[in-house]
Design a protein around this motif. Sequence first.
Motif, mmCIF file in Angstrom:
data_model
loop_
_atom_site.group_PDB
_atom_site.id
_atom_site.type_symbol
_atom_site.label_atom_id
_atom_site.label_comp_id
_atom_site.label_asym_id
_atom_site.label_seq_id
_atom_site.Cartn_x
_atom_site.Cartn_y
_atom_site.Cartn_z
ATOM 1 N N TRP A 93 33.305 -36.655 4.330
ATOM 2 C CA TRP A 93 32.136 -36.643 3.452
ATOM 3 C C TRP A 93 31.744 -35.206 3.111
ATOM 4 O O TRP A 93 31.341 -34.907 1.986
ATOM 5 N N SER A 99 31.671 -33.898 -0.676
ATOM 6 C CA SER A 99 30.424 -33.289 -1.164
ATOM 7 C C SER A 99 30.677 -31.876 -1.680
ATOM 8 O O SER A 99 30.164 -31.482 -2.736
ATOM 9 N N VAL A 112 27.642 -36.199 10.074
ATOM 10 C CA VAL A 112 28.328 -36.595 8.840
ATOM 11 C C VAL A 112 29.835 -36.512 9.064
ATOM 12 O O VAL A 112 30.321 -35.521 9.620
ATOM 13 N N HIS A 126 22.103 -32.162 -0.815
ATOM 14 C CA HIS A 126 21.649 -33.529 -1.059
ATOM 15 C C HIS A 126 22.802 -34.526 -0.985
ATOM 16 O O HIS A 126 22.635 -35.638 -0.454
ATOM 17 N N LEU A 127 23.960 -34.162 -1.513
ATOM 18 C CA LEU A 127 25.124 -35.043 -1.402
ATOM 19 C C LEU A 127 25.540 -35.212 0.057
ATOM 20 O O LEU A 127 25.875 -36.312 0.504
ATOM 21 N N HIS A 128 25.496 -34.117 0.790
ATOM 22 C CA HIS A 128 25.890 -34.147 2.195
ATOM 23 C C HIS A 128 24.941 -35.023 3.017
ATOM 24 O O HIS A 128 25.363 -35.756 3.911
ATOM 25 N N GLN A 129 23.669 -34.968 2.660
ATOM 26 C CA GLN A 129 22.664 -35.758 3.379
ATOM 27 C C GLN A 129 22.891 -37.256 3.187
ATOM 28 O O GLN A 129 22.560 -38.058 4.079
ATOM 29 N N LEU A 130 23.451 -37.637 2.043
ATOM 30 C CA LEU A 130 23.715 -39.051 1.779
ATOM 31 C C LEU A 130 24.752 -39.634 2.736
ATOM 32 O O LEU A 130 24.827 -40.852 2.913
ATOM 33 N N GLY A 131 25.538 -38.760 3.366
ATOM 34 C CA GLY A 131 26.588 -39.227 4.271
ATOM 35 C C GLY A 131 26.142 -39.401 5.707
ATOM 36 O O GLY A 131 26.953 -39.766 6.567
ATOM 37 N N GLN A 132 24.882 -39.126 5.987
ATOM 38 C CA GLN A 132 24.389 -39.273 7.358
ATOM 39 C C GLN A 132 24.435 -40.734 7.788
ATOM 40 O O GLN A 132 24.077 -41.629 7.021
ATOM 41 N N SER A 159 22.717 -42.366 10.128
ATOM 42 C CA SER A 159 21.388 -42.951 10.273
ATOM 43 C C SER A 159 20.405 -41.840 10.569
ATOM 44 O O SER A 159 20.792 -40.687 10.809
ATOM 45 N N SER A 160 19.120 -42.167 10.569
ATOM 46 C CA SER A 160 18.099 -41.158 10.874
ATOM 47 C C SER A 160 18.190 -40.700 12.326
ATOM 48 O O SER A 160 17.870 -39.565 12.654
#
Length: 334
Positions: A236, A240, A232, A218-224, A226-227
Amino acid sequence: MAQQQQISLPAKLINGGIAGMVGVTCVFPIDLAKTRLQNQRGGQQLYKNMMDCLIKTVKSEGYFGMYRGAAVNLTLVTPEKAIKLAANDFFRHQLSKDGGRLTVFKEMLAGCCAGMCQVIITTPMEMLKIQLQDAGRLAAQQRVMPSVVTTLKMAGTSAVLSRSYNTSPAPQVMRVSATQITRELLQTKGVTGLYRGLGATLMRDIPFSVVYFPLFAHLHQLGQRSSEDPSVPFYWSFMSGCLAGCTAAVAVSPCDVVKTRLQSLKKGANEETYNGVVDCIRNILRKEGPGAFLKGASCRALVIAPLFGIAQVVYFVGVGEFLLGYTPYNIYSA
């Protein structure tokens, strides 16, 4: 996607091995301090804190004294980290075959399975490492209390494992190798001797993986970015891994104390032995209080945070994929 994951499995194993070796080399002295702080009892405080432990270790054993037990760790950390990280990927993939997004429960279940797989390597690795790391503490205790003989409190009378530290004013650290300890354990206890403390190791590693992997995801996903661009930055991934590892390490620190005490074969003066996990917990609570379960917690956090930060950078940047020629190497995105 399934095909790509199958193709890249060898790369995942390479990533886990490289990450483990780099991480252990960087943080092993802190891990040594953690083991010694966890093993010292309330009435025999040789070390005040991590820095005091490291300074005294360098003074009495030299710089390389901080790396006692590193060889066995470096040897076994490659399969250990490879199994842990690759198994989590495998189980996450199996649990998401229906095409839906992984729920938190499924992420925790994948982490649980990964934690169960890794103990095959983790238990004997920790067993051998702890004996080598703690030898300096026992010798230092003998220097402080030269009139007390430090004895081994375990069954069997093997030459290596039942040797006592001498009672001279300045005893030396016994130079017992991991190979010697392994041979003696196999001769006296069989294969089960290497898996002493297996229950406590499971009690530590399963909750750790249950907390770590979903939190990291979940932390790693925050660094994306954009969709449309799910990549990442490598930093990041590092942050994470550090944050998730630190959180999980502190959460299971009491279990790590129990595991360390159970796996220590040699005992110092007036240090009791334990008959299993429950007996260990009961005795620590009665004699040292609840605070003893957090001994070495800060050291463990300092060990695990960069260890898993480095692991995730290597893993997500794709060093293994690059070495096998699957993908171009790109340090800016994972």
